[in-house]
Write a protein that holds these residues in place. Structure first.
Motif, PDB file in Angstrom:
ATOM      1  N   UNK A 119      74.238  73.868  -2.142  1.00 50.07           N
ATOM      2  CA  UNK A 119      73.486  72.713  -0.992  1.00 50.07           C
ATOM      3  C   UNK A 119      72.182  73.415  -0.770  1.00 50.07           C
ATOM      4  N   UNK A 120      70.962  72.661  -0.344  1.00 47.30           N
ATOM      5  CA  UNK A 120      69.775  72.881  -0.266  1.00 47.30           C
ATOM      6  C   UNK A 120      69.520  74.263  -0.010  1.00 47.30           C
ATOM      7  N   UNK A 121      68.842  75.398  -0.151  1.00 48.16           N
ATOM      8  CA  UNK A 121      68.664  76.406   0.778  1.00 48.16           C
ATOM      9  C   UNK A 121      70.249  77.148   0.485  1.00 48.16           C
ATOM     10  N   UNK A 122      70.710  77.392  -0.408  1.00 47.91           N
ATOM     11  CA  UNK A 122      71.543  78.626  -1.375  1.00 47.91           C
ATOM     12  C   UNK A 122      70.735  79.506  -1.808  1.00 47.91           C
ATOM     13  N   UNK A 123      71.598  81.032  -1.883  1.00 52.35           N
ATOM     14  CA  UNK A 123      70.508  81.147  -3.131  1.00 52.35           C
ATOM     15  C   UNK A 123      71.409  81.308  -4.245  1.00 52.35           C
ATOM     16  N   UNK A 124      70.373  81.134  -5.693  1.00 52.88           N
ATOM     17  CA  UNK A 124      70.929  81.751  -6.239  1.00 52.88           C
ATOM     18  C   UNK A 124      70.803  81.872  -7.770  1.00 52.88           C
ATOM     19  N   UNK A 125      70.716  82.854  -8.718  1.00 55.44           N
ATOM     20  CA  UNK A 125      70.374  83.283  -9.929  1.00 55.44           C
ATOM     21  C   UNK A 125      70.516  82.203 -11.357  1.00 55.44           C
ATOM     22  N   UNK A 126      69.797  82.405 -12.212  1.00 55.70           N
ATOM     23  CA  UNK A 126      69.405  82.109 -13.142  1.00 55.70           C
ATOM     24  C   UNK A 126      69.208  82.478 -13.940  1.00 55.70           C
ATOM     25  N   UNK A 127      69.127  82.733 -15.371  1.00 50.47           N
ATOM     26  CA  UNK A 127      68.467  83.197 -16.288  1.00 50.47           C
ATOM     27  C   UNK A 127      67.016  82.879 -16.429  1.00 50.47           C
ATOM     28  N   UNK A 128      65.335  83.653 -16.866  1.00 48.63           N
ATOM     29  CA  UNK A 128      64.313  82.846 -16.945  1.00 48.63           C
ATOM     30  C   UNK A 128      63.836  83.703 -17.733  1.00 48.63           C
ATOM     31  N   UNK A 129      63.461  83.480 -19.371  1.00 48.66           N
ATOM     32  CA  UNK A 129      63.119  83.898 -20.267  1.00 48.66           C
ATOM     33  C   UNK A 129      63.931  85.499 -20.733  1.00 48.66           C
ATOM     34  N   UNK A 130      65.207  85.492 -20.556  1.00 53.79           N
ATOM     35  CA  UNK A 130      66.133  86.292 -20.792  1.00 53.79           C
ATOM     36  C   UNK A 130      66.320  87.340 -19.567  1.00 53.79           C
ATOM     37  N   UNK A 131      65.981  87.204 -18.633  1.00 53.03           N
ATOM     38  CA  UNK A 131      66.003  87.937 -17.920  1.00 53.03           C
ATOM     39  C   UNK A 131      66.523  87.021 -16.272  1.00 53.03           C
ATOM     40  N   UNK A 132      67.547  87.972 -15.797  1.00 55.02           N
ATOM     41  CA  UNK A 132      68.246  86.831 -14.574  1.00 55.02           C
ATOM     42  C   UNK A 132      66.809  87.039 -13.070  1.00 55.02           C
ATOM     43  N   UNK A 133      66.847  85.852 -12.833  1.00 52.56           N
ATOM     44  CA  UNK A 133      65.673  85.974 -11.466  1.00 52.56           C
ATOM     45  C   UNK A 133      66.819  84.864 -10.721  1.00 52.56           C
ATOM     46  N   UNK A 134      66.615  85.617  -9.049  1.00 56.52           N
ATOM     47  CA  UNK A 134      67.197  85.319  -8.463  1.00 56.52           C
ATOM     48  C   UNK A 134      65.655  84.347  -7.556  1.00 56.52           C
ATOM     49  N   UNK A 135      66.559  83.190  -6.916  1.00 58.22           N
ATOM     50  CA  UNK A 135      65.617  82.153  -6.115  1.00 58.22           C
ATOM     51  C   UNK A 135      66.434  81.106  -5.220  1.00 58.22           C
ATOM     52  N   UNK A 136      65.793  79.815  -4.524  1.00 61.87           N
ATOM     53  CA  UNK A 136      66.656  79.114  -3.461  1.00 61.87           C
ATOM     54  C   UNK A 136      66.950  78.360  -4.165  1.00 61.87           C
ATOM     55  N   UNK A 137      67.566  77.130  -3.720  1.00 56.51           N
ATOM     56  CA  UNK A 137      67.635  75.303  -3.544  1.00 56.51           C
ATOM     57  C   UNK A 137      67.240  74.888  -2.999  1.00 56.51           C
ATOM     58  N   UNK A 138      65.701  74.124  -3.135  1.00 49.22           N
ATOM     59  CA  UNK A 138      65.065  73.451  -2.612  1.00 49.22           C
ATOM     60  C   UNK A 138      65.505  71.645  -2.560  1.00 49.22           C
ATOM     61  N   UNK A 139      65.936  71.467  -4.003  1.00 46.19           N
ATOM     62  CA  UNK A 139      66.622  69.839  -4.255  1.00 46.19           C
ATOM     63  C   UNK A 139      67.710  69.816  -4.965  1.00 46.19           C
ATOM     64  N   UNK A 140      68.620  68.685  -4.264  1.00 43.05           N
ATOM     65  CA  UNK A 140      69.386  68.606  -5.237  1.00 43.05           C
ATOM     66  C   UNK A 140      69.595  67.199  -5.631  1.00 43.05           C
ATOM     67  N   UNK A 141      70.316  67.086  -6.533  1.00 39.20           N
ATOM     68  CA  UNK A 141      70.700  65.434  -6.935  1.00 39.20           C
ATOM     69  C   UNK A 141      72.002  65.398  -8.263  1.00 39.20           C
TER      70      UNK A 141
END
Length: 163
Positions: free
Chosen positions: A115-137
């Protein structure tokens, strides 16, 4: 010599008919009324639509983008017209209401709801990065990280966290 001049003239004429001329930038454009009571989110970035230059070419191009990405209006818009004046191209970010839940099924048939607003982790330049979903399609999620940076990611590139 005449053939070279004729060929050069023909090439120049054909090249000039096919180029796009930028005619302006707009902050926001839409063909529907904006409801202040709704919360609009970014659905997709930097997409484009082309329409034939009949009576309402720009309106048709905006409608094509908002319908394709199920949005309400566009922001950060660039408007182009063909040098021959026969087509209009609109490029921008589609914004709309996030009224659907996205269910992602894994191989083990475990459902994850994003959902919009969920916290997620993803790889960015080989490192784990925290983020928040602001849009979904239907194909991607848009994640905001490090303050105001944004990135589009596939569902299998993000992991939902309990933050």
């Amino acid at each position: 010599m005449k053939n070279k001049i004729l060929l050069f003239g023909l090439t120049l004429t054909l090249a000039s008919c096919g180029s796009w001329n930028r005619i302006g930038d707009l902050t926001t454009i839409g063909n529907r009324n904006v409801d202040d009571s709704k919360k609009y989110t970014l659905l997709t970035r930097e997409v484009e639509a082309v329409a034939e230059a009949d009576a309402d070419a720009m309106e048709q191009a905006v409608d094509n983008l908002t319908k394709k990405y199920e949005g309400e209006f566009l922001r950060n818009v660039k408007v182009y017209v063909k040098s021959n004046g026969k087509k209009v191209k609109v490029v921008g970010d589609v914004w709309g209401t996030q009224n659907t839940l996205i269910n992602v099924s894994t191989e083990a048939n475990v459902k994850v709801i994003l959902n919009v607003g969920d916290s997620v982790v993803f790889k960015r330049k080989g490192k784990l990065t925290d983020g928040k979903i602001i849009g979904v399609n239907s194909n991607l999620v848009i994640v905001e990280y490090d303050g105001n940076k944004k990135v589009e990611l596939k569902y299998d590139e993000v992991t939902k966290t309990n933050k």
